[in-house]
Design an enzyme around this catalytic site. Structure first.
Site, PDB file in Angstrom:
ATOM      1  N   ASP A  34     -10.125  -4.189  -9.641  1.00 19.92           N
ATOM      2  CA  ASP A  34     -11.004  -4.729  -8.602  1.00 19.92           C
ATOM      3  C   ASP A  34     -12.201  -5.467  -9.200  1.00 19.92           C
ATOM      4  OD1 ASP A  34     -11.345  -5.125  -5.922  1.00 19.92           O
ATOM      5  OD2 ASP A  34     -12.403  -3.252  -5.544  1.00 19.92           O
ATOM      6  N   ASP A  87      -9.044  -0.311  -0.467  1.00 21.36           N
ATOM      7  CA  ASP A  87     -10.293   0.437  -0.565  1.00 21.36           C
ATOM      8  C   ASP A  87     -10.326   1.605   0.406  1.00 21.36           C
ATOM      9  OD1 ASP A  87     -11.145  -1.489  -2.415  1.00 21.36           O
ATOM     10  OD2 ASP A  87     -11.897  -2.780  -0.808  1.00 21.36           O
TER      11      ASP A  87
END
Length: 324
Positions: free
Chosen positions: A140, A211
């Site tokens: 990420d 997420d």
């Protein structure tokens, strides 16, 4: 397994960020070529996932009205009335989303995908959880902060925000149905994320379903462990924990500790996004705020060694704890 639940092992946890990076690059370089196929596949997956999400409600609604006998559809299989109702409602929702492209419908489909993934995927141990979340944290951070230096564009943000052609518009052009048939449908923002409009409606905030799902798998793991430990303690007639830990600490569950960490991490990510006025890798905040308190509490309670190496495979564990 017979229940259809997939357990992630160490090898899969290590290679998942690599596979996600390859998929991200394919979408970045070849989006125009694969966007229609990807949109259709996403719509099909969202339909199945949302039908799974609606199934308990449909079972509750249809139980007084009809027996739970399965109806045969030939080679397609046999289905109950509740399954048919949930699937019909899900198809209707997806069709309305394709026709309107409304963000609320997209969020509903994304939530269905999140629930389905958390329901059918399991983390077996704290070691696998740390490997998976740490690898995805690096993934990420790299694709949000450093991809622009290599590809002259923020790969993650571009792929996440790029709308796809509506399949109805593409179909009308391929079949030459005329300028007024299927041409007024909007382009689609794909349900790989949740979007939230600002108070003024001038822009949207965005949270990827990864997420939500990846910390959600960790929450699912610690919830299973809390139930496993509670049953183990009751079987041993309430044996006390380590002498250096207070009774109040022993009463704090791993689930609530991790859930509070997730909330604080998400709040921190939101504040950082507002301060820097730029996209932030949410896992940069979510992973430390969930894993570090969990590891600290497990060490203080004396459970770290057991949680680290597949705690549910011991002889004393019951199979019902595997599916909590």
């Amino acid at each position: 397994s017979s229940t259809g639940i997939q357990t992630i092992d160490s090898t899969q946890a290590l290679f998942l960020p690599i596979g996600a990076s390859v998929s991200l690059l394919v979408m970045f370089f070849f989006f125009d070529s694969v966007q229609v196929v990807f949109t259709i596949c996403t719509a099909v997956l969202a339909t199945i996932a949302f039908a799974f999400l609606l199934l308990p409600m449909c079972q509750y609604l249809t139980r007084p009205c009809s027996p739970q006998n399965k109806i045969s559809f030939g080679c397609c299989g046999r289905f109950t009335a509740a399954e048919l109702l949930s699937f019909s409602l899900s198809v209707m929702l997806v069709l309305i989303w394709v026709l309107t492209g409304h963000w609320l419908l997209m969020d509903a489909l994304a939530m269905g995908l999140c629930v389905a993934m958390i329901a059918f995927v399991r983390l077996p141990s704290l070691k696998v959880s740390c490997l998976l979340l740490s690898g995805l944290l690096i993934y990420d951070v790299f694709w949000v902060f450093f991809s622009a230096y290599i590809f002259n564009s923020n790969v993650m943000v571009k792929v996440a925000t790029q709308p796809a052609d509506n399949p109805l518009d593409v179909l009308s052009r391929k079949l030459h149905l005329g300028p007024n048939v299927g041409r007024d449908v909007p382009r689609l923002s794909l349900p790989g994320k949740l979007v939230f409009p600002s108070s003024t409606g001038s822009h949207f905030s965005m949270l990827g379903i990864g997420d939500i799902v990846m910390p959600g798998l960790l929450l699912c793991f610690v919830l299973r462990y809390d139930n496993y430990k509670k049953q183990a303690n009751s079987d041993s007639c309430g044996a006390p924990g380590p002498g250096n830990i207070s009774g109040r600490m022993q009463k704090v569950s791993y689930f609530h500790c991790t859930l509070i960490g997730y909330f604080v991490g998400l709040l921190t990510a939101t504040v950082a996004s507002r301060i820097h006025r730029a996209a932030q890798p949410a896992l940069l905040y979510l992973v430390p705020f969930t894993l570090l308190p969990l590891l600290t509490m497990a060490y203080l309670k004396g459970d770290l060694r057991r949680m680290w190496s597949e705690p549910f495979h011991s002889k004393s564990s019951s199979s019902r704890f595997l599916e909590v």
